[in-house]
Design a protein around this motif. Structure first.
Motif, short mmCIF file in Angstrom:
data_model
loop_
_atom_site.label_atom_id
_atom_site.label_comp_id
_atom_site.label_asym_id
_atom_site.label_seq_id
_atom_site.Cartn_x
_atom_site.Cartn_y
_atom_site.Cartn_z
N LEU A 172 0.83 -1.20 0.00
CA LEU A 172 0.00 0.00 0.00
C LEU A 172 0.87 1.26 0.00
O LEU A 172 0.59 2.22 -0.71
N TYR A 201 -4.58 -1.98 -4.60
CA TYR A 201 -5.61 -1.39 -3.75
C TYR A 201 -6.73 -2.39 -3.48
O TYR A 201 -7.30 -2.44 -2.38
N SER A 204 -5.83 -4.82 -0.80
CA SER A 204 -5.87 -4.18 0.52
C SER A 204 -7.28 -3.72 0.88
O SER A 204 -7.48 -3.12 1.94
N LYS A 206 -9.04 -1.34 -0.30
CA LYS A 206 -9.21 0.12 -0.30
C LYS A 206 -10.16 0.46 -1.45
O LYS A 206 -9.75 0.89 -2.53
N LYS A 209 -10.22 3.79 -3.43
CA LYS A 209 -9.10 3.93 -4.35
C LYS A 209 -9.26 3.03 -5.58
O LYS A 209 -8.90 3.41 -6.69
#
Length: 471
Positions: A172, A201, A204, A206, A209
Motif C-alpha cells: 500500500l 488497492y 488491501s 481500499k 481507491k
C-alpha cells in the motif's frame, strides 16, 4: 590518511609469496603474459573478466576483489561505462548488491549516466535479477527526481512492481508513492500501471481507491481505443503492442473492478449494473484469437458474478444455479475455484446455509494454488488475499457448526496467511474467532495458536522496540 590497497599490490604480493613469475601466473590464469605484466606494473587497468581470471588463479572466492576494483578503477576516476557496465552485470550474477550500490553512488552525481544505467536496469529486469535492477532504478530516480522526465516515471513504476510482495502494508505504501507518477508515463504505459495499482488497492480492500483508479483507467482506455479505430495509424497500433492485454480489456476490466467495489460495499444492484456492462462486448471491433479469448473470459466472469450478486443479496435459491454453473464451466482455473468457494462460504455464513456437501467438491482443488507464484499483479496480490479470506470463512462455518478440528485447521491457515500479508485488521478478526471458541480446542491446538500469537508478538517487539515499564 588511510592508504587504500590495490589489486596490483595484492597480485604482486601473491606472486612473490608463491614464487611465481609473471609468465607462470599468466599460464595459470589463462592470460597473456604482457597483459599480466602491464597490470602488475600499473601501466594498464583491467576489465572485470580479467579480474575474475586473476581471482580464480589466486584461489580466492568469486568477486573477492570487487570492493578493491571499485576503489581502484571507479571511485575518483572519470566513469568509464565500458568498464562499469560489464562489472554491474557480473555483480548482479554474484548477487553482490552492496557493490552495485557503491558504484551507483559513485557515478550518479552526473545525469549523463542516467540513460545508460536505466538501460542496464531494464536488461537486468528482463533477466529476472530484480534486486540488482531495483538498485539501479532507485539510483536513476534519485538523480532525476527534479527532472519530471518520462524515464523517472518508468523508474518509479519499475520500483513499485519490484517492491510489491506479500506484505500488504508495504504494498500500500509502494502504491501510494508511485501513484503521482502515473500521469508522467507514456499514455499507453499508463493503462498497465493503473491496472496494477487497482489490483494492489483491491488486495488491501481500499475500495474508494479501486473505484477512483478504475474510472481513470476506463476513461484513458476509451480515448486510446477510439484513437486506434478512428485513425488506424500504424504508430497507434504499434504503441498498443506494448500492453499486456488487448486494449479493450482495460475498458471492461475497469467495469469489473467497479462491480467488485459495489459488491464489497453490499450495493448488489449497482454491482449488477457494472457486471452487465462488462458482459456486453458487442462494441469490440477486433476479431483476432486473443480478443476472442478475453471476450470469453469476461462473459464467463459476468455469468458467474450475476449469480453471485443475487446470492449475496439473499436470493438463496440461486445457490444451486451457481453450483451447476461451476460444474459445467469450461477452462475453470484454480483462481476461479478459490473465489467460487469464497462466495459460497460468505453466503453460507451470512444466511446460515448448510453447504458441507458443496465444500467437499472443492477440497482437492484447494491445495496447490497457495504454493504458486506469478508475476501478474492480480494473481500475486488479489488471489492470496482471497485465499486467506476463504480460510477465515471456512473456519467460521465449521466452528459455528461444532466441527472444531476442521474449524481450527482453517483458522490457523488464515491467521498465518494474514500475518504473512501483514493485514492487521483481519489477523485480529482471526484472533477474535479463536478466543470465542478456545474452550472447544484440544490442548495441542490451543498451544499451537498461543505459541503462534506469542511468536508474532515477539517479532513485533523486536521490530518496533520494547516499551519501558512505568511505576
Amino acid at each position: 590518511m588511510k592508504h587504500t590497497p590495490t589489486i596490483r599490490a595484492e597480485l604482486d604480493r601473491y606472486l612473490q609469496q608463491e614464487g611465481l613469475s609473471i609468465a607462470q601466473f599468466g599460464q595459470l590464469a589463462g592470460m597473456n603474459r604482457g597483459i599480466v605484466s602491464a597490470i602488475v606494473t600499473g601501466n594498464k587497468s583491467m576489465s572485470v573478466n580479467q579480474l575474475d581470471l586473476i581471482t580464480e588463479a589466486m584461489g580466492l572466492p568469486e568477486g573477492d576483489f570487487y570492493d578493491l576494483f571499485i576503489e581502484n578503477y571507479i571511485i575518483d576516476h572519470p566513469p568509464n561505462m565500458r568498464r562499469i557496465e560489464p562489472f554491474l552485470f557480473r555483480c548482479a550474477e554474484l548477487d553482490k548488491l552492496d557493490a552495485i550500490r557503491r558504484v551507483v553512488g559513485a557515478i550518479m552525481d552526473n545525469l549523463l549516466y542516467s540513460p545508460k544505467l536505466f538501460d542496464i536496469a531494464e536488461e537486468l529486469l528482463a533477466q529476472g535479477r530484480n534486486a540488482a535492477a531495483l538498485l539501479l532504478y532507485e539510483g536513476v530516480a534519485e538523480a532525476e527526481k527534479y527532472q519530471h522526465s518520462e524515464r523517472l516515471a518508468v523508474c518509479q513504476y519499475r520500483i513499485f512492481t519490484i517492491q510489491v510482495g506479500d506484505d500488504q502494508s508495504r504494498n500500500l505504501k509502494a502504491a501510494t508513492l508511485f501513484e503521482p507518477f502515473v500521469e508522467r508515463l507514456d499514455e499507453i504505459d499508463q493503462l498497465d500501471a493503473l491496472k496494477d495499482l487497482a489490483n494492489v488497492y483491491r488486495s488491501s480492500r481500499k475500495w474508494d481507491k479501486v473505484e477512483e483508479v478504475a474510472k481513470i483507467m476506463r476513461t484513458k482506455a476509451e480515448i486510446q481505443y477510439n484513437l486506434k479505430h478512428e485513425h488506424k495509424s500504424r504508430e497507434c497500433n504499434e504503441s498498443t503492442k506494448k500492453l499486456t492485454r488487448p486494449l479493450f480489456v482495460y475498458i471492461s476490466y475497469a467495469d469489473l473492478l467497479c462491480a467488485s467495489v459495489y459488491e464489497a460495499q453490499g450495493d448488489y444492484q449497482q454491482a449488477l449494473q457494472y457486471t452487465y456492462a462488462y458482459a456486453n462486448l458487442d462494441w469490440i471491433k477486433e476479431t483476432d484469437e486473443d480478443t476472442q479469448h478475453w471476450i470469453g473470459l469476461f462473459k464467463h466472469w459476468a455469468k458467474a458474478n450475476v449469480i453471485v450478486n443475487k446470492l449475496l443479496s439473499g436470493d438463496i435459491k440461486v445457490l444451486q444455479d451457481y453450483v451447476e454453473y461451476i460444474d459445467t464451466a469450461e477452462d475453470t482455473t484454480q483462481e476461479d475455484r478459490v473465489i467460487q468457494l469464497l462466495n459460497i462460504m460468505i453466503a453460507a455464513n451470512r444466511y446460515d446455509i448448510d453447504v458441507s456437501n458443496i465444500i467437499k467438491r472443492f477440497e482437492a482443488d484447494m491445495v496447490s494454488l497457495s504454493q504458486q507464484s506469478s508475476s501478474d499483479m492480480y494473481t500475486q496480490q488479489v488471489v492470496p488475499d482471497y485465499f486467506a479470506w476463504c480460510g477465515y470463512e471456512l473456519a467460521h462455518y465449521y466452528l459455528h457448526r461444532s466441527f472444531y478440528d476442521d474449524g481450527f485447521k482453517h483458522l490457523m491457515y488464515s491467521m498465518v496467511s494474514y500475518h504473512t500479508l501483514n493485514n492487521e485488521t483481519y489477523f485480529i478478526n482471526c484472533m477474535g474467532l479463536f478466543l470465542h471458541f478456545r474452550d472447544h480446542s484440544a490442548p495441542e491446538t490451543k498451544a499451537d495458536f498461543l505459541n503462534f500469537i506469542e511468536k508474532v508478538w515477539m517479532n513485533n517487539v523486536k521490530k518496533n522496540g520494547t516499551v519501558d515499564h512505568c511505576g
